[in-house]
Design a protein around this motif. Sequence first.
Motif, short mmCIF file in Angstrom:
data_model
loop_
_atom_site.label_atom_id
_atom_site.label_comp_id
_atom_site.label_asym_id
_atom_site.label_seq_id
_atom_site.Cartn_x
_atom_site.Cartn_y
_atom_site.Cartn_z
N ARG A 238 27.83 15.33 79.68
CA ARG A 238 28.18 14.90 80.77
C ARG A 238 29.24 16.03 81.30
O ARG A 238 30.16 16.35 80.66
N VAL A 239 29.20 16.34 82.57
CA VAL A 239 29.98 16.98 83.42
C VAL A 239 30.73 16.25 84.38
O VAL A 239 30.29 15.67 85.36
N SER A 240 32.29 16.14 84.35
CA SER A 240 32.76 15.43 85.34
C SER A 240 33.38 16.32 86.37
O SER A 240 33.66 17.55 86.21
N ASP A 241 33.98 15.69 87.61
CA ASP A 241 34.43 16.58 88.66
C ASP A 241 33.96 17.47 88.75
O ASP A 241 34.39 18.80 89.03
N ALA A 242 32.41 17.55 89.03
CA ALA A 242 31.48 18.42 89.34
C ALA A 242 30.97 18.24 90.70
O ALA A 242 30.60 17.27 91.24
N LYS A 243 30.58 19.52 91.35
CA LYS A 243 29.87 19.73 92.58
C LYS A 243 28.21 20.13 92.29
O LYS A 243 27.89 20.51 91.03
N LEU A 244 27.41 19.76 93.05
CA LEU A 244 26.17 20.02 92.69
C LEU A 244 25.85 21.21 92.36
O LEU A 244 25.02 21.81 91.34
N ASP A 245 26.36 22.48 93.09
CA ASP A 245 26.08 23.83 92.69
C ASP A 245 26.93 24.03 91.18
O ASP A 245 26.21 24.92 90.22
N ASP A 246 27.77 23.18 90.86
CA ASP A 246 28.22 23.67 89.57
C ASP A 246 27.33 23.08 88.42
O ASP A 246 27.05 23.71 87.59
N CYS A 247 26.62 21.90 88.62
CA CYS A 247 25.88 21.38 87.71
C CYS A 247 24.51 22.45 87.68
O CYS A 247 23.92 22.53 86.59
N VAL A 248 23.93 22.89 88.71
CA VAL A 248 22.88 23.80 88.97
C VAL A 248 23.26 24.97 87.90
O VAL A 248 22.24 25.49 87.21
N LYS A 249 24.19 25.65 88.01
CA LYS A 249 24.62 26.72 87.32
C LYS A 249 24.73 26.54 85.88
O LYS A 249 24.55 27.30 85.07
#
Length: 288
Positions: A238-249
């Motif tokens: 799980r990744v918190s405090d993230a934007k969509l672009d963060d998750c893509v990368k």
Amino acid sequence: MLGWTMVHAVTMLSVLRMLTTAQFTCDNGAGKVTYERFTMPSKNQGYNLVKSDLSPESVLRKCIDHCYRDGQTCRGFTFQPGKWTGSGWSESSCILSKDSVEIQLGGSTENNVKNEYFNQICLDGRKMEEMCQNKTYAFTSYPNIEVAYTDAVTVQARSRVQCMNRCLSEESFQCRSAVFTGSGECKLLRQRGLVMKTVRGSFYLENDCMHGISRCEGFTQYVKEDNVNLVETRHMARVSDAKLDDCVKLCRDDKGSLSFNCKSFEYSPANKECLLSEDNSLSSNKKF
């Protein structure tokens, strides 16, 4: 919740940390110990239980650490990933095994979300250092399976492990998967994530050392599905405090820092978090 699924298979991340587990040598120092992953349970009898409510990715690394420390005793382990409950992870666990893999060879192409087996193998040390780096496992093996393909380079191999080494060592093109037949043929393929078919005695081998743009022949893209999530998927981190672009990368893993194979993620704009998964709409049993 937004469900993002990769058109082509990709590798998964150890989000905030790089895998630091040392890989033991084998084959008189020429090889390195790693694992092949089976998306189905093993018939092996276990001898030690490891469990924790940390992320499944973290528990998987613990299981590998325990197996390494047991030296020649541990030959693999059955892994059961936990789930994200909204406030924390449910328990993940593994049972270590003393025996070489004995997979239930039924020819099924379906993943077993509750249990998967990691079989200890020895692969070329130089190629492991060069290509696999932080990966907890190098290949996913599908017994009694072949895939539909348009072209392949056929070489000879004495075993599926040697076929894996031939795939890693191929220099004329990027080998992303291979088919090892019962007759000793090893078919090296440029593609992965292909349509599977049952062929008794064959093994379809997906190269999980791929990352970033190397994971497909073309351009890795994402398909956005609004207000859905994959059913019975294996979320690993799980990744918190993230934007969509963060998750893509992070899921695309351009730098090869991930310890597992990220094929999709679910993003919650309300919570600004994403859950990274080993599955996508092609590999998940029950889709959306």
